[in-house]
Design an enzyme around this catalytic site. Structure first.
Site, short mmCIF file in Angstrom:
data_model
loop_
_atom_site.label_atom_id
_atom_site.label_comp_id
_atom_site.label_asym_id
_atom_site.label_seq_id
_atom_site.Cartn_x
_atom_site.Cartn_y
_atom_site.Cartn_z
N LYS A 127 0.86 -1.19 0.00
CA LYS A 127 0.00 0.00 0.00
C LYS A 127 0.89 1.23 0.00
O LYS A 127 2.03 1.17 0.45
CB LYS A 127 -0.88 0.02 1.26
CG LYS A 127 -2.09 0.91 1.14
CD LYS A 127 -3.25 0.17 0.49
CE LYS A 127 -4.42 1.08 0.20
NZ LYS A 127 -5.59 0.30 -0.27
N ASP A 167 -7.06 4.36 -4.56
CA ASP A 167 -7.71 4.24 -3.24
C ASP A 167 -8.32 5.62 -3.00
O ASP A 167 -8.53 6.38 -3.96
CB ASP A 167 -6.68 3.85 -2.16
CG ASP A 167 -7.34 3.42 -0.85
OD1 ASP A 167 -7.84 2.29 -0.78
OD2 ASP A 167 -7.40 4.22 0.11
P1 NDP Z 1 -12.98 7.96 -3.02
O1 NDP Z 1 -11.88 8.93 -2.82
O2 NDP Z 1 -13.53 7.75 -4.38
O3 NDP Z 1 -14.20 8.30 -2.06
C1 NDP Z 1 -14.03 8.36 -0.69
C2 NDP Z 1 -15.36 8.74 -0.05
O4 NDP Z 1 -15.25 8.58 1.36
C3 NDP Z 1 -15.72 10.18 -0.30
O5 NDP Z 1 -17.11 10.32 -0.30
C4 NDP Z 1 -15.09 10.87 0.92
O6 NDP Z 1 -15.68 12.12 1.23
C5 NDP Z 1 -15.35 9.87 2.00
N1 NDP Z 1 -14.30 9.99 3.02
C6 NDP Z 1 -12.97 9.85 2.84
N2 NDP Z 1 -12.30 10.08 3.96
C7 NDP Z 1 -13.23 10.37 4.88
C8 NDP Z 1 -13.17 10.69 6.24
N3 NDP Z 1 -11.99 10.77 6.90
N4 NDP Z 1 -14.34 10.89 6.90
C9 NDP Z 1 -15.53 10.82 6.24
N5 NDP Z 1 -15.64 10.50 4.93
C10 NDP Z 1 -14.52 10.29 4.27
O7 NDP Z 1 -12.42 6.59 -2.42
P2 NDP Z 1 -12.96 5.10 -2.66
O8 NDP Z 1 -14.42 5.08 -2.88
O9 NDP Z 1 -12.07 4.46 -3.65
O10 NDP Z 1 -12.60 4.44 -1.24
C11 NDP Z 1 -13.54 4.35 -0.17
C12 NDP Z 1 -13.11 3.25 0.78
O11 NDP Z 1 -13.07 2.00 0.08
C13 NDP Z 1 -11.71 3.43 1.40
O12 NDP Z 1 -11.73 2.89 2.70
C14 NDP Z 1 -10.83 2.55 0.51
O13 NDP Z 1 -9.67 2.13 1.18
C15 NDP Z 1 -11.78 1.39 0.25
N6 NDP Z 1 -11.50 0.56 -0.91
C16 NDP Z 1 -11.36 1.12 -2.16
C17 NDP Z 1 -11.13 0.30 -3.24
C18 NDP Z 1 -11.05 0.84 -4.63
O14 NDP Z 1 -10.91 0.03 -5.56
N7 NDP Z 1 -11.16 2.13 -4.86
C19 NDP Z 1 -10.94 -1.15 -3.09
C20 NDP Z 1 -11.19 -1.62 -1.75
C21 NDP Z 1 -11.42 -0.78 -0.72
P3 NDP Z 1 -14.93 13.48 0.79
O15 NDP Z 1 -15.10 13.57 -0.69
O16 NDP Z 1 -15.62 14.54 1.54
O17 NDP Z 1 -13.50 13.32 1.21
O1 2IT Z 2 -8.00 -1.43 -0.76
C1 2IT Z 2 -7.92 -1.93 -1.91
O2 2IT Z 2 -8.05 -3.14 -2.10
C2 2IT Z 2 -7.70 -1.02 -3.04
N1 2IT Z 2 -7.65 0.20 -2.84
C3 2IT Z 2 -7.54 -1.57 -4.43
C4 2IT Z 2 -6.13 -2.04 -4.64
C5 2IT Z 2 -5.79 -2.50 -6.03
O3 2IT Z 2 -4.62 -2.84 -6.22
O4 2IT Z 2 -6.65 -2.52 -6.92
#
Ligand code: NDP
Ligand code: 2IT
Length: 446
Positions: A127, A167
């Site tokens: 990561k 992420d």
């Molecule tokens: P994005 O940046 O696309 O969206 C994040 C969302 O979460 C936004 O709505 C953001 O609000 C909100 N957010 C972020 N930080 C905070 C915080 N500290 N408090 C409250 N709300 C918060 O990210 P993703 O959708 O990609 O990721 C969301 C979650 O999913 C994370 O935990 C990530 O690790 C996990 N994840 C993502 C994967 C991926 O493929 N993208 C895969 C597996 C897990 P704001 O815009 O106001 O910051």
């Molecule tokens: O938390 C996760 O699994 C991710 N942000 C996606 C990682 C990846 O390599 O696609």
């Protein structure tokens, strides 16, 4: 936890990483599930697997200087933690958020080891990220940051060594700039990042994969317990990549999603979320979720994040960030009849919240299993890049669906085999761990 060896290793982790509570939280949860494994497998203790798995193979911390639109030099801190390569090249996302420090990247990297193992694909855990805040930055500032970040990162990654992805705060735009910079620095066009644009090696369905995969996993868990998404009321936190595509798939599966949030507040739309509008606001215009009520007079907006968990629902899908559901939020969910929490975000539930789920016999889909669809599809992107081929959306989506079914089956059967039927958290931790542990043992003390 009763196993003496695990108790000692965990104490050592706490002493060595005293200022990284999220990392300690993640290790503690996994070790509690592994108690029974350590009892049954003295050979893994003998091979030093537990001591080794909690120490990253390599941690890189670097300066990221860039020039903002006013001509002023800014300096951020960059991270890449290459945690474990026992079963494949390091693989995991890059988080761009002001809260990023080594404890966040380390907990995410540690979780990634077991998640990637569950996908059945050959990927190790890693990561990275930076405390850079993409919010409010111009495209050119984002580009200059990404180029500077990659100037250092390029030395440490490669398609058979370490393959970063998105992420929080890192989407297609950032991956595009980073890919361009890598290609120029190394003179090498390869699948070194995933989540790329479709015109230069990206995979169809990667954008949708984490949210879709979360719903496929949750659907399996519901079905195994005589339930389904049909006619259920669902609350989803966040409004980013994962939340948006979880909303889309849950709706396709017959549910009504009534709430979404961002870091400033949440919207409640009892008629069901208008996803086209959310996509326009968040993906195209990069605006706040609050803007939703400008065109939906029936919907409500509330400041603050935690109130979203007081909305009555059947199923809750936290898709924002770590520790967003605490004990009080979990109790509010249970009191309102919520019977299922399945995690799109990484480690969104505090340990106290998880206890509330179990005390109330709720179905609990743990992050490292439930959100593995994103990285699984990244693995499929790597396969397509190696083959110099591009598969159809349907082909990738079907493989993703099969993988999520398989992950649920692994969690279910490991939980049963180790005497904790229905505890999919223990099942995920045990099944994910065992594959990596066997590989670490077979490869000797490295
Ligand atoms: P994005 O940046 O696309 O969206 C994040 C969302 O979460 C936004 O709505 C953001 O609000 C909100 N957010 C972020 N930080 C905070 C915080 N500290 N408090 C409250 N709300 C918060 O990210 P993703 O959708 O990609 O990721 C969301 C979650 O999913 C994370 O935990 C990530 O690790 C996990 N994840 C993502 C994967 C991926 O493929 N993208 C895969 C597996 C897990 P704001 O815009 O106001 O910051
Ligand atoms: O938390 C996760 O699994 C991710 N942000 C996606 C990682 C990846 O390599 O696609």
């Amino acid at each position: 936890m009763k196993n003496q060896h695990l108790i000692e290793v965990l104490e050592h982790v706490k002493k060595r990483n005293p200022n990284e509570p999220e990392f300690i939280q993640a290790v503690t949860e996994v070790f509690e599930s592994l108690d029974v494994v350590a009892d049954r497998r003295p050979d893994l203790i003998e091979a030093g697997v537990f001591e080794r798995i909690v120490e990253p193979e390599r941690q890189i911390i670097f300066r990221v200087p860039w020039v903002d639109d006013n001509g002023k030099v800014q300096v951020n801190r960059g991270f890449r933690i290459q945690f474990n390569s026992a079963i494949g090249p390091y693989k995991g996302g890059l988080r761009l958020h002001p809260s990023v420090y080594s404890g966040i990247i380390k907990f995410l990297g540690f979780e990634q080891i077991f998640k990637n193992s569950l996908t059945t694909l050959p990927m190790g855990g890693g990561k990275g990220g930076s405390d850079f805040d993409p919010k409010g930055k111009s495209d050119l500032e984002i580009m200059r940051f990404c180029q500077s970040f990659m100037t250092e990162l390029a030395r440490h990654i490669g398609p058979d060594c370490d393959v970063p992805a998105g992420d929080i705060g890192t989407g297609a735009r950032e991956i595009g700039y980073m890919f361009g910079a890598y290609k120029r620095i190394k003179n090498d066009f390869s699948g070194v990042l995933t989540g790329k644009g479709l015109g230069f090696g990206g995979s169809l369905a990667r954008t949708e994969a984490t949210g879709f995969g979360l719903c496929y996993f949750t659907d399996e868990m519901l079905k195994a317990n005589g339930k389904s998404f049909k006619d259920q009321t669902v609350v989803i936190s966040g409004s980013g990549n994962v939340a948006i595509y979880a909303t889309q798939k849950a709706t396709q599966l017959g549910a009504k999603v009534v709430a979404l949030s961002d870091s400033q507040g949440y919207i409640y739309d009892k008629n069901g979320i208008d996803l086209d509008l959310v996509k326009q606001l968040k993906e195209v215009e990069r605006k706040r979720i609050k803007e939703y009520i400008n065109t939906h007079a029936d919907a409500e907006y509330h400041e603050g994040c935690s109130g979203i968990w007081t909305i009555p629902c059947d199923i809750a899908l936290p898709c924002a960030t770590q520790n967003e559901i605490d004990e009080a939020a979990a109790k509010a969910l249970a009191a309102n009849g919520c019977y299922c929490v399945s995690e799109g975000a990484n480690m969104p539930s505090t340990p106290e919240a998880i206890n509330v789920y179990f005390e109330n016999n709720m179905l609990y889909g743990p992050a490292k299993a439930a959100n593995a669809g994103g990285v699984a599809t990244s693995g499929l992107e790597m396969s397509q890049n190696s083959q110099r081929m591009a598969w159809t959306f349907e082909a990738v989506d079907e493989k993703l669906h099969d993988i999520m079914r398989d992950i649920f089956a692994q969690c279910d059967s490991a939980a049963k085999e180790y005497g904790m039927p229905g505890n999919y958290m223990a099942g995920a931790n045990i099944a994910g761990f065992l594959k990596v542990a066997e590989a670490m043992k077979a490869q000797g003390c490295v």
